[in-house]
Write an enzyme that holds these catalytic residues in place. Structure first.
Site, mmCIF file in Angstrom:
data_model
loop_
_atom_site.group_PDB
_atom_site.id
_atom_site.type_symbol
_atom_site.label_atom_id
_atom_site.label_comp_id
_atom_site.label_asym_id
_atom_site.label_seq_id
_atom_site.Cartn_x
_atom_site.Cartn_y
_atom_site.Cartn_z
ATOM 1 N N HIS A 188 -5.603 -0.704 -9.080
ATOM 2 C CA HIS A 188 -6.184 -2.019 -9.603
ATOM 3 C C HIS A 188 -7.183 -2.550 -8.668
ATOM 4 C CE1 HIS A 188 -3.248 -5.195 -9.040
ATOM 5 N NE2 HIS A 188 -3.213 -4.862 -8.032
ATOM 6 N N ASP A 225 0.579 4.476 -16.385
ATOM 7 C CA ASP A 225 1.085 5.153 -15.495
ATOM 8 C C ASP A 225 0.056 6.110 -14.759
ATOM 9 O OD1 ASP A 225 3.163 5.983 -13.562
ATOM 10 O OD2 ASP A 225 3.815 7.583 -14.806
ATOM 11 N N HIS A 226 -0.098 6.079 -13.680
ATOM 12 C CA HIS A 226 -1.003 6.977 -12.561
ATOM 13 C C HIS A 226 -2.595 6.677 -13.308
ATOM 14 C CE1 HIS A 226 2.307 8.822 -11.414
ATOM 15 N NE2 HIS A 226 2.023 8.923 -10.113
ATOM 16 N N HIS A 257 0.083 0.138 -6.780
ATOM 17 C CA HIS A 257 1.285 -0.247 -6.556
ATOM 18 C C HIS A 257 2.135 0.650 -7.269
ATOM 19 C CE1 HIS A 257 -0.107 -4.308 -5.141
ATOM 20 N NE2 HIS A 257 -0.861 -4.317 -6.159
ATOM 21 N N GLU A 312 5.537 -6.501 -9.044
ATOM 22 C CA GLU A 312 4.242 -5.786 -8.393
ATOM 23 C C GLU A 312 4.615 -5.230 -6.814
ATOM 24 O OE1 GLU A 312 -0.152 -6.853 -8.667
ATOM 25 O OE2 GLU A 312 0.713 -8.152 -7.041
ATOM 26 N N CYS A 353 -7.118 -7.124 -1.720
ATOM 27 C CA CYS A 353 -7.000 -6.813 -3.022
ATOM 28 C C CYS A 353 -8.306 -6.687 -3.902
ATOM 29 C CB CYS A 353 -6.012 -7.535 -3.841
ATOM 30 S SG CYS A 353 -4.363 -7.635 -3.390
ATOM 31 N N HIS A 396 -6.749 -0.668 -5.047
ATOM 32 C CA HIS A 396 -5.503 -0.272 -4.369
ATOM 33 C C HIS A 396 -4.457 -0.204 -4.981
ATOM 34 C CE1 HIS A 396 -5.156 -4.602 -4.971
ATOM 35 N NE2 HIS A 396 -3.778 -4.472 -4.927
#
Length: 136
Positions: A14, A79-80, A41, A124, A33, A39
């Site tokens: 994100h 996801d991904h 997580h 996070e 960020c 970037h």
């Protein structure tokens, strides 16, 4: 009252950026960020439901159902993925942990009986956690 929690993990990227701020303000607030490429997580999501165990089954909710709901409503979507671009129901929000917890709650709440969803907790990082329990 018994609280039952399902823990899942997912990876996503994100970018934290507000169109209501100047470039200078965005970098001052979000620092690294705000990287234009985003970037990532490795998130941990905990979804907690509450209730009294059914006397016939001994369960507040079948864990298979809890797993299915969490995956269908949230994990399969995020996801991904790049949360700013790939998830239609996150469009227009700044994907902070706080906002994601709220949006995940909104996705999940309609799949449970009223009052059964107790808490959405999003890790996070090991040190940054957002918890949401719905509107008071």
């Amino acid at each position: 009252m018994v609280y039952l929690t399902r823990r899942v993990t997912f990876s996503a990227s994100h970018r934290l950026w507000s169109n209501h701020l100047t470039d200078k303000e965005n970098y001052a607030i979000y620092d690294k960020c705000a990287n234009p490429n985003g970037h990532g997580h490795n998130y941990v999501l905990e979804v907690t439901v509450q209730g009294e165990p059914d006397p016939r089954t001994g369960m507040v909710l079948n864990l298979t159902d809890l797993k299915r709901i969490v995956n269908e409503q949230v994990v399969d979507w995020v996801d991904h993925k790049h949360l700013n671009y790939d998830v239609p129901w996150l469009e227009g929000i700044i994907p902070t942990a706080e906002m994601l917890a709220i949006k995940f709650w909104e996705r999940l709440a309609h799949d449970f009986p009223p009052g059964q969803l107790y808490e959405v907790k999003l890790h996070e990082t090991e040190n940054n956690i957002a918890t949401y329990r719905g509107k008071a």
